[in-house]
Design an enzyme around this catalytic site. Structure first.
Site: not given
Ligand SMILES: Cc1cc2nc3c(=O)[nH]c(=O)nc-3n(C[C@H](O)[C@H](O)[C@H](O)COP(=O)(O)OP(=O)(O)OC[C@H]3O[C@@H](n4cnc5c(N)ncnc54)[C@H](O)[C@@H]3O)c2cc1C
Length: 821
Positions: A210, A378, A500-502
């Protein structure tokens, strides 16, 4: 006569607006109408003359660009500049990153369905399928999630070796660098399947593929960096992590205090130009085992070794773990899902310029590099993990509800359970459709930043709903952890996916609509660019074009919303016929309604909309639900319109339309300028609020799909770890589930016989014997019941432990940091 004239004029105005007519057509129609009225009616000169004068003034002011710009546009531009929200460089870079795709069509008020339906469905190549059937299946079989999570708090060494050797860390690295070079679909399928067996393994594989050194090097690395690092990463010789978050920079990661200073220093025995780094990071996945740290920091050049500027902006570097000054902290325990995660920090760590990703060319572009990579990543990892959890919930909660009996009935047959099962089934269907649609965009090279935010948020939130429902249905057997529990760890892991990731609240409140409005709206970004142009003449000309284009867009969407609202979309175009036709028509309506609502909110609130996060979130919800509904419709077509899947499709669409309506309703209720809000309500929903949650019969049918074996159920849960092998818990549940379907009619016979008093025993075993004696069932059926009894015992059994408990050594949490210069 006058009345007919008025109605025809309104009809013409409406038609022109609906079709989005250009200025020349408007002028031509205005002149023709006036000519017709003057010549064909007995209108008096003192009425017609002012009408002609007003028309002439309008034509000159609005139709002659120079005049229009002088009289109207300049003033508008001045006003616009005053209310335009302030935007930092990092915010602007985040907004501009990535591409737009189907989201822009939904934002347009008139989606082009052919564009969606002609998007090729993503397919796995033979090599990718072989990898899923081979190494992924083998890894799934190797993993003992209970041992990993409870006893070892890590993957076993043989799993780490297998992951490295088989190239799991190089899924996205091209074959020329020794990686597997897989498509986004294959990448997603690998993560999804692994997550259905062990979330620790899925996260371990997910992270290097990722957002991290591999992806960043692929897009921005120099040839030398790619040649050196990519083969090492693909072979698993280097374990990467990516360190962005720190104690003071979480969601607002762009404000990171970690610093780098351009200076000279020692590297491999030589004095070279480089960067002296000081940082403090936490929550870093794979951090504790990483050999190479991808690091985000702000670069400064106080001695002007590179040029005039001192603050060079966010920059990314690759820091080898063994560089002097690097400290890898002890492990965090992420909610008992023990993938490797922990803090790290650096004190006066020197790396040469060659360790900056992309070297000097990419200095200061770090934020954009991160956001662009995030736009892609994402859309893959967390959606795959979420769909994996939803598929597991669908398959094994449905099975459990068919096997587990209370009050002499499979619990799945109770209406209360049906309601929860329907949500599980319908949402899983929709989640998988959204996952696949997004992958199809990624596989044709899009980097859809708004869509990836939509599916990150909505798939993890649906994961939350689905796993909560699954836990309710499993009840005690979901709560007691142990090797027999198939849903408990997925329940525990949910907050990780959400954070995670925003983090989700931020993503919903700020990102989806905030970025969507800027990127997908056909005119807003042009208005902003024009307003920021220092060349005043060009700014006015560009702003004029954008603002009047915007006006036409607004008029068009008003006309469309009203018409589609009055007809509930009935007369609008659908690309298909049959049971899904109405949903396309209703999406036409919602798209126009959304575009108008978005413009109304932006016009009334201007820059303040950025702070009105609840309004922004609701608009984002409508856009997202439209995307999720489109995905379901597309999947139905791609699957060849299987009739038996319709209950799932209907449930998902009804649920989404209801949510769109409720979001718009709440938006209207909370818009600050009330008269406009009332007007908006009248235009968007002139015939009332038609949508409700899926009705009971729809829920009954959707839930039923999980309670008996069928091709639809297999299609719904395709891609997770499924086995008949009794060594695995899944295998036992599968056997019991099939047996439950076989004995269901026999159990029904027993229930009726007991109710009518033909047999009297309370205990099921005795009932079977009594029924056999009375010739109600055959010996074979009795044996089937006996088998079911044994299998049911195994499925409902939960684990218990002797000598439970283990000691961990707690590292003291530093109260203040002295790591950052
Ligand atoms: C298990 C795990 C693994 C991770 N892995 C990595 C990794 O490998 N590398 C890395 O760099 N980072 C990693 N992170 C960090 C992760 O990205 C952050 O946790 C995340 O960005 C949120 O930061 P925070 O936890 O400090 O929360 P905060 O930023 O403090 O946010 C707290 C809450 O406030 C909300 N919020 C914040 N701002 C707003 C706003 N403007 N409007 C509305 N709501 C807002 C958030 O949504 C959240 O709900 C990981 C985190 C965890 C828990």
């Amino acid at each position: 006569m006058w009345f007919i004239g008025l109605v025809s004029t309104l009809a013409i105005v409406w038609y022109l607006a609906y079709q989005g007519a250009g200025a020349s057509l408007w002028i031509a129609v205005l002149i023709s109408s006036l000519v017709a009225v003057t010549l064909a009616t007995d209108i008096q000169w003192y009425i017609s003359t002012p009408l002609w004068l007003v028309a002439a003034a309008l034509i000159v002011i609005l139709g002659v660009p120079a005049m229009r710009q002088r009289i109207i546009t300049r003033r508008l531009l001045k006003q616009f500049r005053k209310v335009m929200p302030a935007m930092s460089r990092t915010e602007r870079e985040a907004l501009e990153a990535g591409s737009i795709w189907w989201d822009a069509e939904l934002f347009s008020g008139r989606p082009d369905w052919e564009k969606l339906l002609n998007t090729p469905r993503p397919h796995l190549s033979e090599r990718e399928q072989a990898f899923l059937d081979g190494p992924v299946e083998t890894l799934c079989e190797m993993l003992d999630d209970w041992k990993i999570t409870h006893q070892d708090q890590d993957l076993p060494p043989e799993a780490w070796d297998f992951i490295r050797q088989e190239g799991f860390f190089g899924l996205i690295i091209p074959e020329e660098y020794g990686g597997l070079g897989f498509s986004a679909l294959a990448h997603s399928e690998v993560v999804m399947k692994l997550s259905s067996r062990s979330i620790v393994a899925a996260v371990t594989v997910m992270v290097p593929n990722s957002l991290g050194p591999g992806k960043l090097l692929l897009h921005y690395g120099t040839p030398a960096q790619r040649d050196y690092y990519l083969p090492r990463l693909a072979r698993g010789e280097e374990i990467p992590c990516f360190a962005l978050t720190g104690p003071d920079a979480g969601s607002d990661a762009g404000a990171l205090p970690d610093s780098g200073v351009v200076t000279k220093g020692q590297w491999q025995g030589k004095t070279v130009l480089g960067v002296r780094l000081n940082w403090e990071k936490r929550y870093i996945t794979l951090g504790p085992v990483a050999t190479i740290i991808g690091l985000a920091f702000r670069l400064h050049d106080p001695d002007h070794l590179l040029g005039d500027k001192e603050d060079l902006g966010i920059t990314l570097a690759l820091v080898p773990r063994n560089t002097p000054g690097v400290t890898i902290g002890a492990r965090h325990i992420p909610i008992d899902i023990p993938f490797q995660n922990g803090p790290n920090w650096g004190k006066d760590v020197f790396v040469p310029m060659s360790q900056l990703i992309g070297e000097q060319q990419y200095i200061g572009k770090g934020w954009r590099m991160l956001v662009e990579s995030l736009a892609e990543g994402r859309g893959i990892s967390l959606p795959a993990l979420s769909v994996g959890a939803a598929k597991v919930s669908s398959r094994y909660t449905g099975a459990y509800a068919a096997i587990r009996q209370q009050f002499n009935m499979p619990i799945g047959r109770f209406e209360g359970i049906e309601e929860a099962l329907a949500r599980i089934a319908g949402l899983t269907y929709q989640m998988d459709a959204a996952r696949k649609l997004t992958l199809s965009a990624l596989d044709v090279g899009e980097k859809p930043s708004v869509i990836s935010a939509i599916i990150k948020y909505h798939l993890t939130e649906r994961y939350r709903q689905v796993i909560n429902d699954a836990m309710d249905i499993h009840a005690g057997s979901g709560i007691c952890l142990g090797p027999s529990n198939l849903v408990g760890r997925a329940y525990q892991a949910l907050p990780i996916a959400v954070t995670v990731e925003g983090a989700n609240i931020l993503t919903r409140s700020m990102i989806i609509f905030g970025q969507g409005a800027m990127r997908c709206h056909p005119w807003i970004i042009r208005e902003f660019s024009a307003a920021q142009n220092p060349d005043h003449g060009k700014a006015v000309a560009d702003f004029d074009h954008a603002v009047f284009g915007h006006l036409g867009f607004l008029l068009g969407n008003t006309a469309r919303s009203l018409f589609l609202g009055l007809t509930r979309g009935h007369l609008s175009r659908s690309p298909v016929s049959g049971p899904t036709r109405r949903y396309y028509q209703q999406l036409n309506w919602m798209s126009a309604a959304f575009a108008l609502a978005a413009d109304t909110a932006m016009m009334t609130l201007g820059g303040a909309l950025k702070r009105k996060e609840r309004l922004s979130a609701r608009l984002g919800d409508v856009l997202s639900e439209m995307y999720l509904t489109s995905a379901v419709l597309k999947q139905f077509e791609d699957d060849g319109r299987p009739e038996e899947d319709l209950p799932l499709l209907l449930w998902a669409c009804e649920n989404s339309f209801y949510r769109m309506q409720e979001s718009l309703r709440l938006l209207i209720r909370n818009l600050p300028f009330r008269p406009l809000a009332w007007l908006l309500r009248a235009v968007l929903f002139p015939s009332g609020f038609p949508y409700t949650e899926p009705d009971d019969s729809m829920s009954h049918k959707a839930a039923g799909m999980l309670l008996t074996p069928s091709a639809s159920r297999d299609r719904l849960t395709q891609g997770i770890f499924i086995t008949d092998d009794e060594r695995f818990r899944q295998g036992i549940v599968e056997q019991a589930f099939r047996q439950a379907a076989i004995v269901a009619p026999v159990e029904k016979t027993l229930r009726s016989a007991r109710r009518s008093g033909v047999i009297s025993a309370r205990d099921r075993l005795r009932q079977a014997h009594e029924a056999l004696e009375k010739g109600l069932i055959s010996e074979e059926e009795r044996k089937g019941l006996e088998t079911m009894r044994m299998l049911r015992r195994r499925v409902i059994a939960v684990d218990s432990f002797e000598n439970y408990g283990k000691q961990h050594v707690l590292q003291t949490v530093p109260e203040t940091s002295n790591h950052v210069a």
